[in-house]
Design a protein around this motif. Structure first.
Motif, PDB file in Angstrom:
ATOM      1  N   GLU A 139      45.335  41.518  37.331  1.00  0.00           N
ATOM      2  CA  GLU A 139      46.296  40.307  37.746  1.00  0.00           C
ATOM      3  C   GLU A 139      46.405  40.189  39.154  1.00  0.00           C
ATOM      4  N   LEU A 140      46.865  40.975  39.767  1.00  0.00           N
ATOM      5  CA  LEU A 140      47.073  41.253  41.181  1.00  0.00           C
ATOM      6  C   LEU A 140      45.852  40.826  42.032  1.00  0.00           C
ATOM      7  N   ASN A 141      44.763  41.131  41.808  1.00  0.00           N
ATOM      8  CA  ASN A 141      43.605  40.519  42.505  1.00  0.00           C
ATOM      9  C   ASN A 141      42.607  40.119  41.721  1.00  0.00           C
ATOM     10  N   LYS A 142      43.154  38.760  40.944  1.00  0.00           N
ATOM     11  CA  LYS A 142      42.323  37.934  40.185  1.00  0.00           C
ATOM     12  C   LYS A 142      41.360  37.202  41.009  1.00  0.00           C
ATOM     13  N   ASP A 143      41.634  36.888  42.150  1.00  0.00           N
ATOM     14  CA  ASP A 143      40.867  36.142  43.137  1.00  0.00           C
ATOM     15  C   ASP A 143      39.529  36.789  43.541  1.00  0.00           C
ATOM     16  N   PHE A 144      39.787  38.114  43.566  1.00  0.00           N
ATOM     17  CA  PHE A 144      38.676  38.914  44.081  1.00  0.00           C
ATOM     18  C   PHE A 144      37.474  39.196  42.780  1.00  0.00           C
ATOM     19  N   TYR A 145      38.271  39.651  41.713  1.00  0.00           N
ATOM     20  CA  TYR A 145      37.641  40.202  40.582  1.00  0.00           C
ATOM     21  C   TYR A 145      36.880  38.899  39.701  1.00  0.00           C
ATOM     22  N   ILE A 146      37.706  37.720  39.587  1.00  0.00           N
ATOM     23  CA  ILE A 146      37.257  36.684  38.913  1.00  0.00           C
ATOM     24  C   ILE A 146      36.482  35.542  39.921  1.00  0.00           C
ATOM     25  N   LYS A 147      37.061  35.307  40.894  1.00  0.00           N
ATOM     26  CA  LYS A 147      36.331  34.090  41.764  1.00  0.00           C
ATOM     27  C   LYS A 147      35.143  34.811  42.893  1.00  0.00           C
ATOM     28  N   GLU A 148      35.361  36.092  43.336  1.00  0.00           N
ATOM     29  CA  GLU A 148      34.443  36.547  44.275  1.00  0.00           C
ATOM     30  C   GLU A 148      33.354  37.254  43.315  1.00  0.00           C
ATOM     31  N   CYS A 149      33.625  38.111  42.331  1.00  0.00           N
ATOM     32  CA  CYS A 149      32.917  38.899  41.673  1.00  0.00           C
ATOM     33  C   CYS A 149      32.331  38.305  40.423  1.00  0.00           C
ATOM     34  N   ASN A 150      32.831  37.388  40.015  1.00  0.00           N
ATOM     35  CA  ASN A 150      32.281  36.335  39.020  1.00  0.00           C
ATOM     36  C   ASN A 150      32.614  37.046  37.693  1.00  0.00           C
ATOM     37  N   LEU A 151      33.683  37.903  37.478  1.00  0.00           N
ATOM     38  CA  LEU A 151      33.854  38.441  36.035  1.00  0.00           C
ATOM     39  C   LEU A 151      34.669  37.356  35.342  1.00  0.00           C
ATOM     40  N   PRO A 152      34.231  37.424  33.968  1.00  0.00           N
ATOM     41  CA  PRO A 152      34.868  36.398  32.968  1.00  0.00           C
ATOM     42  C   PRO A 152      36.476  36.964  33.013  1.00  0.00           C
ATOM     43  N   ASP A 153      37.300  35.973  32.646  1.00  0.00           N
ATOM     44  CA  ASP A 153      38.548  36.454  32.713  1.00  0.00           C
ATOM     45  C   ASP A 153      39.073  36.716  31.383  1.00  0.00           C
ATOM     46  N   ASN A 154      38.736  37.845  30.481  1.00  0.00           N
ATOM     47  CA  ASN A 154      38.769  38.209  29.411  1.00  0.00           C
ATOM     48  C   ASN A 154      39.365  39.568  29.326  1.00  0.00           C
TER      49      ASN A 154
ATOM     50  N   LEU B  39      26.649  55.189  42.835  1.00  0.00           N
ATOM     51  CA  LEU B  39      28.083  54.523  42.285  1.00  0.00           C
ATOM     52  C   LEU B  39      27.833  53.138  42.073  1.00  0.00           C
ATOM     53  N   ALA B  40      26.920  52.591  42.884  1.00  0.00           N
ATOM     54  CA  ALA B  40      26.730  51.213  42.671  1.00  0.00           C
ATOM     55  C   ALA B  40      25.997  51.007  41.304  1.00  0.00           C
ATOM     56  N   ALA B  41      25.100  51.704  40.958  1.00  0.00           N
ATOM     57  CA  ALA B  41      24.662  51.699  39.397  1.00  0.00           C
ATOM     58  C   ALA B  41      25.528  51.852  38.366  1.00  0.00           C
ATOM     59  N   ALA B  42      26.544  52.918  38.633  1.00  0.00           N
ATOM     60  CA  ALA B  42      27.332  53.046  37.739  1.00  0.00           C
ATOM     61  C   ALA B  42      28.271  51.724  37.491  1.00  0.00           C
ATOM     62  N   LEU B  43      28.664  51.096  38.614  1.00  0.00           N
ATOM     63  CA  LEU B  43      29.461  49.885  38.582  1.00  0.00           C
ATOM     64  C   LEU B  43      28.756  48.779  37.848  1.00  0.00           C
ATOM     65  N   TRP B  44      27.482  48.682  38.325  1.00  0.00           N
ATOM     66  CA  TRP B  44      26.631  47.792  37.604  1.00  0.00           C
ATOM     67  C   TRP B  44      26.651  47.823  35.982  1.00  0.00           C
ATOM     68  N   ARG B  45      26.593  48.881  35.694  1.00  0.00           N
ATOM     69  CA  ARG B  45      26.606  49.400  34.021  1.00  0.00           C
ATOM     70  C   ARG B  45      28.087  49.016  33.481  1.00  0.00           C
ATOM     71  N   ASN B  46      28.985  49.376  34.064  1.00  0.00           N
ATOM     72  CA  ASN B  46      30.246  49.603  33.660  1.00  0.00           C
ATOM     73  C   ASN B  46      31.157  48.335  33.831  1.00  0.00           C
TER      74      ASN B  46
ATOM     75  N   PHE C 111      30.020  45.258  36.056  1.00  0.00           N
ATOM     76  CA  PHE C 111      29.206  44.159  36.446  1.00  0.00           C
ATOM     77  C   PHE C 111      28.304  43.678  35.383  1.00  0.00           C
ATOM     78  N   ALA C 112      27.943  44.321  34.073  1.00  0.00           N
ATOM     79  CA  ALA C 112      27.027  43.984  33.387  1.00  0.00           C
ATOM     80  C   ALA C 112      27.100  42.717  32.679  1.00  0.00           C
ATOM     81  N   ILE C 113      28.451  42.238  32.537  1.00  0.00           N
ATOM     82  CA  ILE C 113      28.486  40.832  31.992  1.00  0.00           C
ATOM     83  C   ILE C 113      28.813  40.048  32.827  1.00  0.00           C
ATOM     84  N   SER C 114      28.575  39.869  34.016  1.00  0.00           N
ATOM     85  CA  SER C 114      28.629  38.926  35.093  1.00  0.00           C
ATOM     86  C   SER C 114      27.381  38.616  35.856  1.00  0.00           C
TER      87      SER C 114
END
Length: 279
Positions: A124-139, A223-230, A232-235
């Motif tokens: 919630e505090l960093n929605k601009d980064f995770y939702i807008k910058e990283c294109n994660l769905p808000d769910n 570490l980037a591969a782990a982030l991709w799977r866990n 960013f996989a849905i973005s």
């Protein structure tokens, strides 16, 4: 005393009482009473039935009794102020410890609430980064993945603490308690369905922890591969987003080292905002 003598005293008694009664009616405290009586005795000594020496002794006695009463009251107040002796306090604290109030487990449970809340607020505090910058769905899934990432970073730090295993267990307990509550908030009330979701989330959590641990111990590409799977996989993210989060993880793992035992016992920990540029 003769009848004539008694009759001669009646006017003096009436006169004295007529002066004393209004004065005594105004008395609201022993000190005031003593002062009024003293003034009366000085001013109307000729009407008094008692010698002046007796009047002075009586006034002195009133003051003495009042002072004694004040001293007793003051002493009593002091005794009430220090109602519990050091021995009593020691006994009570000992009983509290015996009942587990100050035990490591109790402290871990209390601290875990604050520690977990810090992790749960990051989405919630960093929605601009995770939702807008990283294109994660808000769910819910995005919230779970981001919260898991911060819980894992805190777990890494807690492993180095003396009772870290206990704190980690309580932290994970808070995580899944909150996850279940959020599932219910989405309108799912059947316990069988909730248990199925929790089982899937638990498997996802364990897989993520293993993957992040491997990436932390090896290098940034792992570490980037782990982030991709866990995470960013849905973005539809790009390599820049992955690199920014890797940078964020490395920085925060180092920053957490300043939070020692006292801070952790008090549930004090902090995460900074992710950078949108490379430092």
């Amino acid at each position: 005393m003769s009848v004539i003598a008694r009759k001669s005293l009646v006017p003096a008694i009436k006169h004295t009482w007529s002066i004393q009664r209004p004065l005594l009616a105004q008395c609201k405290a022993p000190v005031q009473s003593a002062a009024l009586v003293s003034n009366f005795m000085k001013q109307d000594n000729e009407h008094s039935l008692m010698p002046a020496s007796v009047c002075q002794k009586s006034t002195s006695l009133i003051h003495t009794r009042w002072n004694s009463s004040s001293t007793a009251t003051s002493t009593e107040s002091k005794e009430q102020g220090s109602k519990y002796s050091a021995t009593t306090k020691k006994i009570v604290l000992g009983l509290a410890k015996a009942m587990g109030y100050y035990s490591t487990g109790s402290t871990a449970i209390k601290a875990s609430h604050s520690l977990y809340n810090t992790c749960a607020q990051q989405m919630e505090l960093n929605k601009d980064f995770y939702i807008k910058e990283c294109n994660l769905p808000d769910n819910f899934q995005s919230w779970f993945s981001v919260t898991q990432l911060h819980v894992w970073m805190l777990m890494v730090h807690l492993r180095a603490e003396g009772q870290g295993k206990l704190y980690i267990q309580e932290l994970v307990n808070r995580f899944f308690e909150d996850a279940e509550a959020r599932i219910r908030d989405h309108g799912i009330s059947q316990q069988k369905v909730i248990n199925s979701y929790i089982k899937d989330l638990l498997a996802q959590f364990h897989g993520g922890v293993v993957a992040y641990d491997e990436g932390m111990c090896k290098d940034d590409p792992v570490l980037a591969a782990a982030l991709w799977r866990n995470l960013f996989a849905i973005s539809s993210n790009n390599a820049t987003d992955l690199a920014l989060v890797v940078q964020y993880i490395r920085r925060e793992l180092q920053a957490l080292e300043k939070y020692g035992g006292e801070n952790l016992n008090a549930g004090i920990v902090k995460f900074d905002k992710p950078d949108v540029t490379f430092v």
